[in-house]
Design an enzyme around this catalytic site. Structure first.
Site, PDB file in Angstrom:
ATOM      1  N   GLU A 102      -0.669  14.165  -4.823  1.00  0.00           N
ATOM      2  CA  GLU A 102      -1.134  14.673  -6.104  1.00  0.00           C
ATOM      3  C   GLU A 102      -2.605  14.346  -6.317  1.00  0.00           C
ATOM      4  O   GLU A 102      -3.064  13.247  -5.990  1.00  0.00           O
ATOM      5  CB  GLU A 102      -0.287  14.071  -7.228  1.00  0.00           C
ATOM      6  CG  GLU A 102      -0.515  14.715  -8.588  1.00  0.00           C
ATOM      7  CD  GLU A 102       0.654  14.470  -9.538  1.00  0.00           C
ATOM      8  OE1 GLU A 102       0.408  14.343 -10.746  1.00  0.00           O
ATOM      9  OE2 GLU A 102       1.800  14.422  -9.074  1.00  0.00           O
ATOM     10  N   CYS A 115      -9.721  12.990  -9.509  1.00  0.00           N
ATOM     11  CA  CYS A 115      -8.942  11.775  -9.300  1.00  0.00           C
ATOM     12  C   CYS A 115      -8.143  11.964  -8.015  1.00  0.00           C
ATOM     13  O   CYS A 115      -7.233  12.799  -7.971  1.00  0.00           O
ATOM     14  CB  CYS A 115      -8.017  11.518 -10.486  1.00  0.00           C
ATOM     15  SG  CYS A 115      -6.975  10.055 -10.320  1.00  0.00           S
ATOM     16  N   CYS A 126       3.937  -1.165  -9.615  1.00  0.00           N
ATOM     17  CA  CYS A 126       3.541  -1.587 -10.960  1.00  0.00           C
ATOM     18  C   CYS A 126       4.558  -1.050 -11.964  1.00  0.00           C
ATOM     19  O   CYS A 126       4.946   0.128 -11.908  1.00  0.00           O
ATOM     20  CB  CYS A 126       2.140  -1.081 -11.290  1.00  0.00           C
ATOM     21  SG  CYS A 126       0.856  -1.776 -10.215  1.00  0.00           S
ATOM     22  N   CYS A 129       3.872   2.287 -14.064  1.00  0.00           N
ATOM     23  CA  CYS A 129       3.252   3.417 -13.346  1.00  0.00           C
ATOM     24  C   CYS A 129       4.305   4.292 -12.687  1.00  0.00           C
ATOM     25  O   CYS A 129       5.193   3.797 -11.980  1.00  0.00           O
ATOM     26  CB  CYS A 129       2.284   2.881 -12.291  1.00  0.00           C
ATOM     27  SG  CYS A 129       1.485   4.165 -11.307  1.00  0.00           S
ATOM     28  N   GLY A 169      -1.305   5.679  -4.876  1.00  0.00           N
ATOM     29  CA  GLY A 169      -1.602   4.747  -3.805  1.00  0.00           C
ATOM     30  C   GLY A 169      -2.579   3.648  -4.176  1.00  0.00           C
ATOM     31  O   GLY A 169      -3.214   3.657  -5.227  1.00  0.00           O
ATOM     32  N   GLU A 170      -2.703   2.693  -3.277  1.00  0.00           N
ATOM     33  CA  GLU A 170      -3.595   1.545  -3.392  1.00  0.00           C
ATOM     34  C   GLU A 170      -4.692   1.668  -2.330  1.00  0.00           C
ATOM     35  O   GLU A 170      -4.441   1.475  -1.138  1.00  0.00           O
ATOM     36  CB  GLU A 170      -2.788   0.250  -3.196  1.00  0.00           C
ATOM     37  CG  GLU A 170      -3.590  -1.004  -2.957  1.00  0.00           C
ATOM     38  CD  GLU A 170      -4.684  -1.241  -3.979  1.00  0.00           C
ATOM     39  OE1 GLU A 170      -5.865  -1.245  -3.584  1.00  0.00           O
ATOM     40  OE2 GLU A 170      -4.366  -1.412  -5.174  1.00  0.00           O
ATOM     41  N   SER A 199     -10.655   2.010  -7.163  1.00  0.00           N
ATOM     42  CA  SER A 199      -9.878   1.141  -8.044  1.00  0.00           C
ATOM     43  C   SER A 199      -8.753   0.461  -7.267  1.00  0.00           C
ATOM     44  O   SER A 199      -8.112   1.088  -6.424  1.00  0.00           O
ATOM     45  CB  SER A 199      -9.291   1.964  -9.196  1.00  0.00           C
ATOM     46  OG  SER A 199      -8.454   1.170 -10.013  1.00  0.00           O
ATOM     47  N   SER A 222      -7.751  -3.387 -11.431  1.00  0.00           N
ATOM     48  CA  SER A 222      -6.733  -3.218 -12.475  1.00  0.00           C
ATOM     49  C   SER A 222      -6.146  -4.590 -12.806  1.00  0.00           C
ATOM     50  O   SER A 222      -5.304  -5.106 -12.077  1.00  0.00           O
ATOM     51  CB  SER A 222      -5.636  -2.259 -11.988  1.00  0.00           C
ATOM     52  OG  SER A 222      -6.170  -0.972 -11.772  1.00  0.00           O
ATOM     53  N   LEU A 223      -6.583  -5.151 -13.914  1.00  0.00           N
ATOM     54  CA  LEU A 223      -6.183  -6.508 -14.293  1.00  0.00           C
ATOM     55  C   LEU A 223      -4.891  -6.479 -15.118  1.00  0.00           C
ATOM     56  O   LEU A 223      -3.895  -7.099 -14.772  1.00  0.00           O
ATOM     57  CB  LEU A 223      -7.313  -7.165 -15.078  1.00  0.00           C
ATOM     58  CG  LEU A 223      -7.407  -8.683 -15.029  1.00  0.00           C
ATOM     59  CD1 LEU A 223      -7.577  -9.173 -13.606  1.00  0.00           C
ATOM     60  CD2 LEU A 223      -8.577  -9.149 -15.888  1.00  0.00           C
ATOM     61  N   HIS A 224      -4.934  -5.800 -16.259  1.00  0.00           N
ATOM     62  CA  HIS A 224      -3.770  -5.512 -17.107  1.00  0.00           C
ATOM     63  C   HIS A 224      -3.102  -6.725 -17.756  1.00  0.00           C
ATOM     64  O   HIS A 224      -2.118  -6.562 -18.482  1.00  0.00           O
ATOM     65  CB  HIS A 224      -2.708  -4.717 -16.339  1.00  0.00           C
ATOM     66  CG  HIS A 224      -3.224  -3.470 -15.693  1.00  0.00           C
ATOM     67  ND1 HIS A 224      -4.164  -2.659 -16.296  1.00  0.00           N
ATOM     68  CD2 HIS A 224      -2.942  -2.895 -14.496  1.00  0.00           C
ATOM     69  CE1 HIS A 224      -4.429  -1.643 -15.489  1.00  0.00           C
ATOM     70  NE2 HIS A 224      -3.715  -1.760 -14.403  1.00  0.00           N
ATOM     71  N   ASN A 298      -0.139   5.451 -21.055  1.00  0.00           N
ATOM     72  CA  ASN A 298       0.353   6.825 -20.996  1.00  0.00           C
ATOM     73  C   ASN A 298       1.829   6.799 -20.616  1.00  0.00           C
ATOM     74  O   ASN A 298       2.193   6.257 -19.573  1.00  0.00           O
ATOM     75  CB  ASN A 298      -0.444   7.631 -19.966  1.00  0.00           C
ATOM     76  CG  ASN A 298      -1.914   7.709 -20.341  1.00  0.00           C
ATOM     77  OD1 ASN A 298      -2.260   8.040 -21.468  1.00  0.00           O
ATOM     78  ND2 ASN A 298      -2.789   7.373 -19.395  1.00  0.00           N
ATOM     79  N   CYS A 341      -3.602   8.905 -16.310  1.00  0.00           N
ATOM     80  CA  CYS A 341      -3.536   7.639 -15.601  1.00  0.00           C
ATOM     81  C   CYS A 341      -2.129   7.054 -15.666  1.00  0.00           C
ATOM     82  O   CYS A 341      -1.561   6.906 -16.739  1.00  0.00           O
ATOM     83  CB  CYS A 341      -4.542   6.665 -16.195  1.00  0.00           C
ATOM     84  SG  CYS A 341      -4.570   5.062 -15.405  1.00  0.00           S
TER      85      CYS A 341
END
Length: 349
Positions: A102, A115, A126, A129, A169-170, A199, A222-224, A298, A341
């Site tokens: 995607e 993106c 996560c 997500c 993905g990472e 990211s 990405s801390l969160h 989201n 996101c």
């Protein structure tokens, strides 16, 4: 899926032309018995004209084009496309092996941002997500990342100005193809490195490894969460990478590259958005060369997290500002098409 297993899951290497530099393409055409200048022609048709087949390249001899009709350039096909109310476009792209990935095109008055995904699926799991709720399949190759940008550019009939590696993905679990894609998007497609964002949720050792490339990209972590316990609750892989270690690696990244780190923080109502969380985050980042992006959650169907109301968002932002932390709120585009996101899942749901 362990981090080690995920690193080994990749498509077998194949000889395609997309992702190659001008010298590499020049060498390839010479190996085919053609003069060197055809390398520049091929380069222009690949990256400027977006050729999908060698038969399209009208400046090539007809007989040679016919001989190479089935030679793979490395382009995907659009399997599905949806358009959100804000004109954001979500694409499901079918790759050569049938895998679906995607990507999202996000237009504004002044720019077109893409993106991109770096993996088919994601092994990080996560909790908030959609991508992490699905199956991890494999890493993407360099050309499969670059192709996403060219596909969006072609569909919009508009030059892409910015690229963010924030799709499926990472990226740091697929570091070599990601770095190669950054360089190709910069040198071949013509997008400035400072308009490219990579990211990560953080992979042990990889932030420092990325720093050694000394790219001029925007680097986002990405801390969160403002503490290890909460972060591990939201990001299971965080147990492999303690918060103090990830911040030490981020400081090393700043030292090596001279570039600041952006910290992304998804706000989940009642989970990590309270005033005490904001104060804890401010104390954690004090003295750091950084910027914080607050991202209101989201929604996805698999979990019951909620987006905070505007007052809670503004209060969180105000506390960070009072403590001299550079901060902004980023409201995601593409919500009505499940293209925002955290919503990417490589399905039409």
């Amino acid at each position: 899926m362990t981090l080690q297993t995920a690193n080994k899951s990749t498509q077998p290497a194949s000889e395609v032309l997309l992702g190659k530099s001008l010298p590499e393409l020049t060498e390839w055409v010479q190996q085919q018995g053609q003069p060197a200048y055809r390398g520049k022609q091929l380069y222009q048709w690949l990256y400027q004209k977006g050729a999908r087949s060698l038969t399209e390249i009208s400046v090539f001899p007809k007989r040679w084009r016919e001989e190479l009709a089935d030679y793979p350039l490395g382009r995907s096909t659009i399997n599905y496309r949806s358009i959100a109310a804000d004109e954001t476009r979500k694409y499901l792209l079918r790759l050569a092996d049938g895998a679906i990935v995607e990507t999202v095109g996000i237009p504004t008055a002044k720019r077109l941002t893409v993106c991109v995904s770096s993996q088919v699926g994601c092994p990080m799991a996560c909790d908030f997500c959609a991508t992490g709720k699905g199956e991890f399949v494999r890493n993407l190759q360099t050309h499969e990342i670059v192709d996403q940008v060219l596909t969006v550019q072609e569909d919009f009939q508009q030059r892409v100005s910015n690229v963010v590696f924030m799709g499926m993905g990472e990226p740091l679990m697929n570091l070599s193809p990601t770095v190669a894609a950054v360089k190709s998007l910069n040198q071949d497609v013509g997008i400035g490195q400072r308009s490219l964002t990579v990211s990560t949720v953080g992979i042990p050792g990889k932030i420092v490894e990325l720093a050694q490339h000394k790219l001029q990209i925007v680097f986002a972590v990405s801390l969160h969460a403002p503490n290890q316990q909460l972060r591990q609750q939201l990001i299971p892989s965080a147990k492999h990478y303690p918060l103090d270690t990830i911040l030490a690696d981020c400081r090393e990244y700043v030292r090596v590259t001279g570039r600041r780190v952006t910290f992304e923080y998804i706000l989940l109502s009642g989970v990590n958005d309270l005033p005490e969380h904001a104060l804890e985050l401010a104390n954690l980042l004090r003295g750091f060369q950084t910027h914080v992006n607050l991202i209101p959650y989201n929604p996805i169907s698999e979990v019951d997290y909620q987006r905070p109301d505007r007052y809670r968002i503004e209060e969180f932002e105000r506390i960070l500002q009072e403590h001299k932390i550079a901060v902004s709120v980023r409201y995601s585009r593409g919500l009505s098409a499940d293209a925002a996101c955290g919503q990417l899942r490589a399905s039409r749901i």
